[in-house]
Design an enzyme around this catalytic site. Sequence first.
Site, PDB file in Angstrom:
ATOM      1  N   LYS A  81       1.117   4.139  -2.908  1.00 52.38           N
ATOM      2  CA  LYS A  81       0.755   5.540  -2.652  1.00 52.38           C
ATOM      3  C   LYS A  81       1.947   6.472  -2.885  1.00 52.38           C
ATOM      4  O   LYS A  81       1.753   7.652  -3.212  1.00 52.38           O
ATOM      5  CB  LYS A  81       0.201   5.679  -1.230  1.00 52.38           C
ATOM      6  CG  LYS A  81      -1.164   4.979  -1.049  1.00 52.38           C
ATOM      7  CD  LYS A  81      -2.220   5.588  -1.965  1.00 52.38           C
ATOM      8  CE  LYS A  81      -3.597   5.005  -1.758  1.00 52.38           C
ATOM      9  NZ  LYS A  81      -4.617   5.642  -2.612  1.00 52.38           N
ATOM     10  N   ILE A  96      -8.190   8.535   8.465  1.00 50.01           N
ATOM     11  CA  ILE A  96      -9.528   9.091   8.267  1.00 50.01           C
ATOM     12  C   ILE A  96     -10.555   8.034   8.671  1.00 50.01           C
ATOM     13  O   ILE A  96     -10.399   6.851   8.359  1.00 50.01           O
ATOM     14  CB  ILE A  96      -9.727   9.503   6.779  1.00 50.01           C
ATOM     15  CG1 ILE A  96      -8.557  10.385   6.290  1.00 50.01           C
ATOM     16  CG2 ILE A  96     -11.074  10.185   6.583  1.00 50.01           C
ATOM     17  CD1 ILE A  96      -8.348  11.698   7.044  1.00 50.01           C
ATOM     18  N   TYR A 147       0.840  -1.204   0.000  1.00 52.04           N
ATOM     19  CA  TYR A 147       0.000   0.000   0.000  1.00 52.04           C
ATOM     20  C   TYR A 147       0.877   1.256   0.000  1.00 52.04           C
ATOM     21  O   TYR A 147       0.666   2.171  -0.795  1.00 52.04           O
ATOM     22  CB  TYR A 147      -0.910  -0.019   1.231  1.00 52.04           C
ATOM     23  CG  TYR A 147      -1.844   1.170   1.340  1.00 52.04           C
ATOM     24  CD1 TYR A 147      -2.967   1.274   0.517  1.00 52.04           C
ATOM     25  CD2 TYR A 147      -1.610   2.186   2.265  1.00 52.04           C
ATOM     26  CE1 TYR A 147      -3.823   2.370   0.612  1.00 52.04           C
ATOM     27  CE2 TYR A 147      -2.459   3.272   2.369  1.00 52.04           C
ATOM     28  CZ  TYR A 147      -3.568   3.365   1.545  1.00 52.04           C
ATOM     29  OH  TYR A 147      -4.414   4.450   1.644  1.00 52.04           O
TER      30      TYR A 147
HETATM   31  P1  NAD Z   1     -13.195   3.163   1.259  1.00 52.54           P
HETATM   32  O1  NAD Z   1     -12.755   1.748   1.304  1.00 52.54           O
HETATM   33  O2  NAD Z   1     -14.362   3.588   2.076  1.00 52.54           O
HETATM   34  O3  NAD Z   1     -13.468   3.633  -0.247  1.00 52.54           O
HETATM   35  C1  NAD Z   1     -12.697   3.167  -1.319  1.00 52.54           C
HETATM   36  C2  NAD Z   1     -13.530   3.289  -2.574  1.00 52.54           C
HETATM   37  O4  NAD Z   1     -12.773   2.765  -3.678  1.00 52.54           O
HETATM   38  C3  NAD Z   1     -14.832   2.473  -2.494  1.00 52.54           C
HETATM   39  O5  NAD Z   1     -15.887   3.206  -3.058  1.00 52.54           O
HETATM   40  C4  NAD Z   1     -14.530   1.252  -3.353  1.00 52.54           C
HETATM   41  O6  NAD Z   1     -15.663   0.652  -3.945  1.00 52.54           O
HETATM   42  C5  NAD Z   1     -13.613   1.858  -4.401  1.00 52.54           C
HETATM   43  N1  NAD Z   1     -12.825   0.829  -5.090  1.00 52.54           N
HETATM   44  C6  NAD Z   1     -12.088  -0.151  -4.522  1.00 52.54           C
HETATM   45  N2  NAD Z   1     -11.598  -0.940  -5.488  1.00 52.54           N
HETATM   46  C7  NAD Z   1     -12.028  -0.436  -6.676  1.00 52.54           C
HETATM   47  C8  NAD Z   1     -11.857  -0.823  -8.018  1.00 52.54           C
HETATM   48  N3  NAD Z   1     -11.137  -1.886  -8.354  1.00 52.54           N
HETATM   49  N4  NAD Z   1     -12.444  -0.083  -8.981  1.00 52.54           N
HETATM   50  C9  NAD Z   1     -13.178   1.017  -8.664  1.00 52.54           C
HETATM   51  N5  NAD Z   1     -13.397   1.417  -7.405  1.00 52.54           N
HETATM   52  C10 NAD Z   1     -12.811   0.690  -6.424  1.00 52.54           C
HETATM   53  O7  NAD Z   1     -11.907   4.007   1.666  1.00 52.54           O
HETATM   54  P2  NAD Z   1     -11.642   5.578   1.821  1.00 52.54           P
HETATM   55  O8  NAD Z   1     -11.058   5.743   3.151  1.00 52.54           O
HETATM   56  O9  NAD Z   1     -12.813   6.374   1.418  1.00 52.54           O
HETATM   57  O10 NAD Z   1     -10.457   5.737   0.744  1.00 52.54           O
HETATM   58  C11 NAD Z   1     -10.531   6.558  -0.392  1.00 52.54           C
HETATM   59  C12 NAD Z   1      -9.115   6.831  -0.872  1.00 52.54           C
HETATM   60  O11 NAD Z   1      -8.400   7.510   0.168  1.00 52.54           O
HETATM   61  C13 NAD Z   1      -8.305   5.575  -1.179  1.00 52.54           C
HETATM   62  O12 NAD Z   1      -7.479   5.798  -2.310  1.00 52.54           O
HETATM   63  C14 NAD Z   1      -7.458   5.403   0.067  1.00 52.54           C
HETATM   64  O13 NAD Z   1      -6.277   4.684  -0.184  1.00 52.54           O
HETATM   65  C15 NAD Z   1      -7.196   6.838   0.432  1.00 52.54           C
HETATM   66  N6  NAD Z   1      -6.817   7.052   1.828  1.00 52.54           N
HETATM   67  C16 NAD Z   1      -7.649   6.704   2.847  1.00 52.54           C
HETATM   68  C17 NAD Z   1      -7.224   6.912   4.163  1.00 52.54           C
HETATM   69  C18 NAD Z   1      -8.073   6.550   5.360  1.00 52.54           C
HETATM   70  O14 NAD Z   1      -7.565   6.605   6.484  1.00 52.54           O
HETATM   71  N7  NAD Z   1      -9.340   6.196   5.204  1.00 52.54           N
HETATM   72  C19 NAD Z   1      -5.978   7.466   4.414  1.00 52.54           C
HETATM   73  C20 NAD Z   1      -5.171   7.809   3.352  1.00 52.54           C
HETATM   74  C21 NAD Z   1      -5.598   7.588   2.067  1.00 52.54           C
END
Ligand code: NAD
Length: 240
Positions: A152, A181, A148
């Site tokens: 990133k 988050i 991961y």
């Molecule tokens: P989440 O798991 O709630 O949402 C992820 C979204 O990506 C979902 O809607 C899912 O259906 C979609 N997804 C997954 N695989 C997919 C695919 N193959 N094709 C299309 N869509 C796909 O997570 P989140 O926390 O909302 O994360 C959103 C973004 O933020 C991600 O890129 C994640 O890496 C990044 N992020 C999240 C955090 C955190 O703490 N939540 C921190 C840093 C970065």
Amino acid sequence: MNRTVLITGASRGIGAAAARLFGENGYRVAIGCYKGIDKAQQLAASLPDAEVFSADIADEAAVNQMIESVSSRFGAIDVLVNNAGIAMQKLFTDTTAEEWMRIFNVNVTGMFYASRAVLPGMIHRKTGRIINISSMWGQTGASCEVAYSASKAAVIGLTRALAKEVGPSGITVNCVAPGVIDTDMNQALNEQDRSVLCEETPLERLGTAEEVAQAILFLASDQAAFITGQVLGVNGGFVI
Ligand code: NAD
């Protein structure tokens, strides 16, 4: 005239919060979705002008088809938010080649497919915004999340290089790097994990999806017109 945004992975979490915020700010919203289509459709129904477009972001043909469908429905795509992503917590030595490839295919290659498909239109119009969602782990690295973190970090490299390449065409490319988050992605955290993460965060709490969405909206706005190739941390001070 209202602008159009396509947000990938917008059925829930940060993507859904961004879709809501862009919709409330007058954008036409293309809600990219893979799983959770029911939630995505409910979200679309709650916004003034939004529609759901399904694709596995790691499937080149499906992404090209999705971009074509969005363009047919809404016309030019002004803003692309590359948000879809997956995480995995596992020892590096236990990670299989399939798991490694899937993380990269979704988190990095999907971003390549979507950006490459929207760019010809943006270059033609000499304007456009691409906002990529990285992570603070892409900046610092996380133990037991090497795949991961590496994916990133690649998002940050992609952002910087692409910003240089398409800047002369009037397009900005930026990155938002969230900290911890409170979304479904962190569902597996137990109370102790959560309180340790809060303690490590100068603002002493987890962030919300809405707070990340505000940073994304800002980077799409006219106020951010001279910002490109940057990594905007939304992490409560975890990484300074
Ligand atoms: P989440 O798991 O709630 O949402 C992820 C979204 O990506 C979902 O809607 C899912 O259906 C979609 N997804 C997954 N695989 C997919 C695919 N193959 N094709 C299309 N869509 C796909 O997570 P989140 O926390 O909302 O994360 C959103 C973004 O933020 C991600 O890129 C994640 O890496 C990044 N992020 C999240 C955090 C955190 O703490 N939540 C921190 C840093 C970065």
